[in-house]
Design a protein around this motif. Structure first.
Motif, PDB file in Angstrom:
ATOM      1  N   GLN A 350       0.839  -1.201   0.000  1.00  0.00           N
ATOM      2  CA  GLN A 350       0.000   0.000   0.000  1.00  0.00           C
ATOM      3  C   GLN A 350       0.875   1.252   0.000  1.00  0.00           C
ATOM      4  OE1 GLN A 350      -3.290  -0.576  -0.300  1.00  0.00           O
ATOM      5  NE2 GLN A 350      -2.781  -2.760  -0.173  1.00  0.00           N
ATOM      6  N   LEU A 367      -0.061   7.113   7.875  1.00  0.00           N
ATOM      7  CA  LEU A 367      -0.504   7.234   6.491  1.00  0.00           C
ATOM      8  C   LEU A 367       0.142   8.455   5.841  1.00  0.00           C
ATOM      9  CD1 LEU A 367      -4.278   6.325   6.924  1.00  0.00           C
ATOM     10  CD2 LEU A 367      -2.350   4.817   6.436  1.00  0.00           C
ATOM     11  N   VAL A 385     -10.193   5.769   6.663  1.00  0.00           N
ATOM     12  CA  VAL A 385      -9.831   4.347   6.726  1.00  0.00           C
ATOM     13  C   VAL A 385     -10.594   3.665   7.860  1.00  0.00           C
ATOM     14  CG1 VAL A 385      -7.965   2.692   7.114  1.00  0.00           C
ATOM     15  CG2 VAL A 385      -7.550   4.719   5.720  1.00  0.00           C
ATOM     16  N   GLU A 388     -14.311   3.237   6.715  1.00  0.00           N
ATOM     17  CA  GLU A 388     -14.461   2.216   5.670  1.00  0.00           C
ATOM     18  C   GLU A 388     -14.093   0.825   6.179  1.00  0.00           C
ATOM     19  OE1 GLU A 388     -15.849   2.646   2.677  1.00  0.00           O
ATOM     20  OE2 GLU A 388     -16.290   4.671   3.394  1.00  0.00           O
ATOM     21  N   SER A 389     -13.140   0.732   7.083  1.00  0.00           N
ATOM     22  CA  SER A 389     -12.782  -0.572   7.657  1.00  0.00           C
ATOM     23  C   SER A 389     -13.933  -1.128   8.493  1.00  0.00           C
ATOM     24  CB  SER A 389     -11.523  -0.452   8.518  1.00  0.00           C
ATOM     25  OG  SER A 389     -10.394  -0.135   7.737  1.00  0.00           O
ATOM     26  N   SER A 398      -8.338   6.156  14.878  1.00  0.00           N
ATOM     27  CA  SER A 398      -7.388   7.049  14.217  1.00  0.00           C
ATOM     28  C   SER A 398      -6.882   8.084  15.210  1.00  0.00           C
ATOM     29  CB  SER A 398      -8.040   7.759  13.029  1.00  0.00           C
ATOM     30  OG  SER A 398      -9.107   8.595  13.453  1.00  0.00           O
ATOM     31  N   LEU A 427      -7.712  -4.068   6.089  1.00  0.00           N
ATOM     32  CA  LEU A 427      -6.974  -2.816   5.943  1.00  0.00           C
ATOM     33  C   LEU A 427      -6.430  -2.656   4.529  1.00  0.00           C
ATOM     34  CD1 LEU A 427      -5.058  -2.737   9.348  1.00  0.00           C
ATOM     35  CD2 LEU A 427      -6.794  -1.109   8.579  1.00  0.00           C
ATOM     36  N   THR A 430      -9.308  -1.806   2.212  1.00  0.00           N
ATOM     37  CA  THR A 430      -9.762  -0.431   2.455  1.00  0.00           C
ATOM     38  C   THR A 430      -8.785   0.579   1.867  1.00  0.00           C
ATOM     39  OG1 THR A 430     -10.844  -1.099   4.510  1.00  0.00           O
ATOM     40  CG2 THR A 430     -10.394   1.241   4.233  1.00  0.00           C
ATOM     41  N   MET A 431      -7.499   0.384   2.119  1.00  0.00           N
ATOM     42  CA  MET A 431      -6.488   1.325   1.634  1.00  0.00           C
ATOM     43  C   MET A 431      -6.409   1.315   0.113  1.00  0.00           C
ATOM     44  SD  MET A 431      -3.437   0.699   4.394  1.00  0.00           S
ATOM     45  CE  MET A 431      -3.681   0.996   6.137  1.00  0.00           C
ATOM     46  N   ILE A 434      -9.320   3.339  -1.180  1.00  0.00           N
ATOM     47  CA  ILE A 434      -9.122   4.775  -0.959  1.00  0.00           C
ATOM     48  C   ILE A 434      -8.068   5.320  -1.918  1.00  0.00           C
ATOM     49  CG2 ILE A 434      -8.215   6.466   0.691  1.00  0.00           C
ATOM     50  CD1 ILE A 434      -9.620   4.823   2.879  1.00  0.00           C
TER      51      ILE A 434
END
Length: 444
Positions: A350, A367, A385, A388-389, A398, A427, A430-431, A434
């Protein structure tokens, strides 16, 4: 069922002021989850959605959800003695047994416990005891408390004032006086602050062995040994905040044990009961305990209604028994290493993953917009993240304070490789989504 769920959502919006939550989001959308069941590392909500609890709820459900024996222990104690005050030297067997057990497992010569209901109360108590100690010793000017940037110590008035994350202090317009904040990884900066302020004005230095809510920041290898030496040199108490790091979270019983350092006081909460009851406390060394006893002439005018709560202490004793009998501290060490390898793999797959770090089952993923330059996104991506996770079946948190854009992970100590693999897969998915979305926006 839909009407039932809607009713709860509306009642939540109207009557429940949530801690550390977006009031606007709650008022507009209602609760994101209404959890009804937990089992191991899994949570289930009222709609039947199942998610991995990647945060042990609030870093605290160490033994995992759904332990029926904990309810049995609580019921048995409540049927005999649900509550009795510990003021005026009154006592109860669970509190006595737990204090003795804590003395057995704590680092070094920490031997006596003052019980509280949670982490904020534990920290407030530690600061008051430290100042009271110096008053008894005939040094009342030793009242300043030094903490670290990126630290989190709770939200009671003293704990808020000690917290090194400025937004928490900005929440109110008048914090408590005599709190100072030093750079979080520099022992030289601590020495300089002590000399600037004057060691004869400083009561204590407070530090988390691993900074949790501030972004899972792990101290440099010799940092705490240097800090211990500095505190001894200037006659300053060293207080460790083990509210998050205690009871196996880092792969040791207590986080400070990684550094072979013994504090003068140690705050704890969370994992002492794994969230099955509200309990916290402060442990003090033999020396401090003896000095307070020798120099005190009246009543120790500090205490909480639920200090030494018999039911909570019974639950804590069973919790510690489970941690030891199931070897969950070793489990945290082993699964922590596996989790770290997993989040390191995200660096390769990622492009938005920068630095990653972990100690035991406490991990962080930074990130970035550019891995090579460490350039950050103009608007933090970590909250997206997290959102969405959760849709994909993983609850994490976060951290965006102090310019950070970081994901933090701390699953229950009972987690296995299969569930860690699932966390990493969620993860990654999701990443990737995004990153693809951001690329399309930039290309468009």
């Amino acid at each position: 069922m839909n009407n039932y769920i809607h009713e709860l959502e509306e009642l939540d919006k109207k009557h429940f002021l949530h801690p550390t939550s977006s009031i606007q989001q709650q008022q507009q959308h209602g609760p994101s989850f209404i959890f009804t069941k937990g089992e191991g590392v899994m949570l289930e909500d009222i709609k039947g959605n199942k998610v991995i609890d990647g945060m042990s709820s609030l870093w605290n459900v160490n033994i995992g959800h759904g332990r029926a024996v904990m309810g049995k222990v609580a019921m048995e104690q409540m049927s005999k003695l649900a509550f009795s005050s510990c003021f005026a030297t009154f006592s109860n067997e669970p509190a006595i047994r737990l204090a003795a057990k804590l003395a057995e497992i704590a680092p070094g010569n920490l031997s006596a416990t003052f019980f509280t209901s949670g982490g904020s109360e534990s920290n407030d108590t530690a600061y008051k005891l430290a100042r009271h100690y110096w008053i008894l010793k005939g040094l009342p000017n030793k009242q300043k408390i030094i903490t670290r940037t990126k630290s989190y110590h709770g939200v009671a008035m003293g704990a808020t004032s000690a917290t090194g994350l400025k937004p928490f202090r900005d929440f109110t317009n008048s914090i408590a006086p005599d709190f100072h904040y030093v750079e979080n990884t520099s022992s030289a900066a601590l020495r300089q602050m002590i000399e600037t302020e004057g060691p004869d004005t400083i009561a204590a230095f407070v530090a988390e062995p691993v900074q949790g809510a501030g972004g899972v920041h792990i101290a440099p290898e010799n940092y705490f040994k240097e800090v211990r030496d500095i505190c001894d040199e200037y006659d300053i108490l060293l207080i460790t905040d083990e509210v998050i790091t205690g009871f196996g979270r880092t792969g040791m019983y207590f986080g400070i044990e990684h550094y072979n350092v013994v504090p003068d006081m140690m705050c704890f909460a969370k994992g002492v009961t794994s969230g099955y009851a509200q309990l916290g406390g402060v442990m003090i060394s033999d020396r401090i305990h003896e000095d307070i006893a020798e120099h005190s002439t009246g009543t120790l005018l500090h205490g909480y209604t639920y200090s030494g709560h018999p039911m909570a202490c019974s639950v804590a004793l069973k919790n510690l028994e489970i941690i030891e009998s199931e070897k969950l501290i070793d489990q945290a060490k082993q699964m922590g290493a596996y989790m770290l390898a997993g989040i390191k793999s995200l660096q390769k797959s990622q492009k938005i993953v920068g630095e990653v770090r972990a100690l035991g089952l406490m991990g962080a993923i930074e990130l970035v917009k550019d891995q090579q330059t460490n350039e950050r996104f103009q608007v933090p991506v970590a909250p997206l993240v997290v959102t969405e996770s959760a849709k994909r079946g993983l609850v994490i948190r976060s951290v965006v304070f102090d310019g950070q854009d970081t994901l933090v992970i701390a699953p229950p100590l009972v987690i296995n490789k299969e569930k860690i693999d699932q966390m990493i897969a969620i993860l990654a998915d999701t990443m990737s989504t995004i990153e693809t979305t951001n690329k399309r926006r930039n290309d468009g």
